[in-house]
Design a protein around this motif. Sequence first.
Motif, short mmCIF file in Angstrom:
data_model
loop_
_atom_site.label_atom_id
_atom_site.label_comp_id
_atom_site.label_asym_id
_atom_site.label_seq_id
_atom_site.Cartn_x
_atom_site.Cartn_y
_atom_site.Cartn_z
N PRO A 3 0.81 -1.23 0.00
CA PRO A 3 0.00 0.00 0.00
C PRO A 3 0.84 1.27 0.00
N LYS A 4 2.14 1.14 0.23
CA LYS A 4 2.99 2.34 0.28
C LYS A 4 3.28 2.93 -1.09
N VAL A 5 3.13 2.13 -2.13
CA VAL A 5 3.52 2.62 -3.46
C VAL A 5 2.28 2.94 -4.30
N GLN A 6 2.50 3.84 -5.22
CA GLN A 6 1.41 4.24 -6.10
C GLN A 6 0.94 3.01 -6.89
N GLY A 7 -0.36 2.82 -6.91
CA GLY A 7 -0.90 1.67 -7.62
C GLY A 7 -0.96 0.41 -6.77
N GLY A 8 -0.27 0.45 -5.61
CA GLY A 8 -0.38 -0.66 -4.67
C GLY A 8 0.41 -1.91 -5.02
N LYS A 9 1.20 -1.85 -6.08
CA LYS A 9 2.00 -3.04 -6.44
C LYS A 9 3.45 -2.64 -6.67
N ARG A 10 4.37 -3.55 -6.35
CA ARG A 10 5.79 -3.25 -6.43
C ARG A 10 6.57 -4.52 -6.77
N LEU A 11 7.83 -4.33 -7.06
CA LEU A 11 8.70 -5.48 -7.25
C LEU A 11 9.11 -6.03 -5.88
N SER A 12 9.08 -7.32 -5.76
CA SER A 12 9.56 -7.96 -4.54
C SER A 12 11.09 -7.97 -4.52
N SER A 13 11.64 -8.04 -3.31
CA SER A 13 13.09 -8.18 -3.19
C SER A 13 13.58 -9.49 -3.82
N MET A 14 12.67 -10.43 -4.04
CA MET A 14 13.04 -11.70 -4.67
C MET A 14 13.45 -11.51 -6.13
N ALA A 15 13.17 -10.32 -6.67
CA ALA A 15 13.62 -10.05 -8.04
C ALA A 15 15.14 -10.12 -8.14
N PHE A 16 15.81 -9.89 -7.00
CA PHE A 16 17.26 -10.03 -6.96
C PHE A 16 17.60 -11.24 -6.08
N SER A 17 17.38 -12.43 -6.60
CA SER A 17 17.68 -13.63 -5.83
C SER A 17 18.63 -14.52 -6.63
N SER A 18 19.48 -15.20 -5.89
CA SER A 18 20.51 -16.03 -6.52
C SER A 18 19.95 -17.39 -6.89
N SER A 19 20.60 -18.03 -7.85
CA SER A 19 20.19 -19.38 -8.24
C SER A 19 20.70 -20.38 -7.20
N ASN A 20 20.30 -21.63 -7.36
CA ASN A 20 20.84 -22.65 -6.44
C ASN A 20 21.86 -23.53 -7.14
#
Lengths: 175, 152
Positions: free
Chosen positions: B41-58
Amino acid sequence: MNAVAAFGNRRFYGGGPALAVANPNTSSAIRKISSRPRPVVNDPNLLFGQWYSAVVGRLNLLTGLEQGWDGYSAKAIQFSTADFALEVLKVLSADDTPLPDIIPGSGGELQLEWHTEDRDIELRIFSPFDAVAWLHYPSKPDDDKEVALTSDFAEVGTWLSDIVEQKRAAVESAA
Amino acid sequence: MLPSNPPRDADGIVQPHDHADILLPDKIIRRISKEYIANDPKVQGGKRLSSMAFSSSNDRYRGMSIDLERPILEDNIDPVAFVTTPKWIASVVMTTNQFREEKLQVGYDPMNDNPYHGNVWGKLTPAMVRKFLAESTWYVGIDGIEHPKILI
């Protein structure tokens, strides 16, 4: 039977082990949270209810992702990780706990996210009994917290309780 | 021109390295799946990128996959078209320097289906990921989805 069907059917028709509660290392803190009023998977009124079906539906989708779903080489989320996330949610959720977003990671992990006007809670589950949680206040980053978790999710439960209390207070003040 | 051959271990897996042919101002693209979108709810439009967008592979060395823009351009390929499909609808962009400033390694790791593939190696801390979310910009955006810049 594919992974998606297997995940859903297992839960809807009898269920598997209650991972978080069954763990021999389970602490008194997690039992305390478990004893709060919350949905339980054996409740027939809940079984096909919004909370359970929404979460299981999302987990089904994530365990059925195609290899490379992230645009590179990520594999689908492991069933065991999804199952553990479901168990953790069952332990953490009171009746009015907001549902989290459930976001997959390129490394096969799952992240449960709660974002409100003044804080962010992220619970990243790498695999069963291997998790990290973060509490972040955008306006007070010095108060941020990070905890490594295995079977005791009490601290996250406290963070979520604060959100629920905030929500209740907002409703009361609006009334 | 593609970067020179990267260092490999005994099994032929590319090892973490800072590739000399990947320059500090080079643009680094990270593809974004729609699965990375969260409600806030903090961002305009109510949707954002998750921090998981920067996640490493296994994979063995737990690199975070990226696309290297400069060699794509040098091969006269449209990088926007290259990293965008109906499945991977969006992407964000940063520079090599922004990763190396955080002591992360940016290297070359060509794949059979992507000769422009690289990796970012190193531990991605929550604070670091928030910084990346704030500093990165859309390469190919998603209508109505904001970068969570207010998190910093």
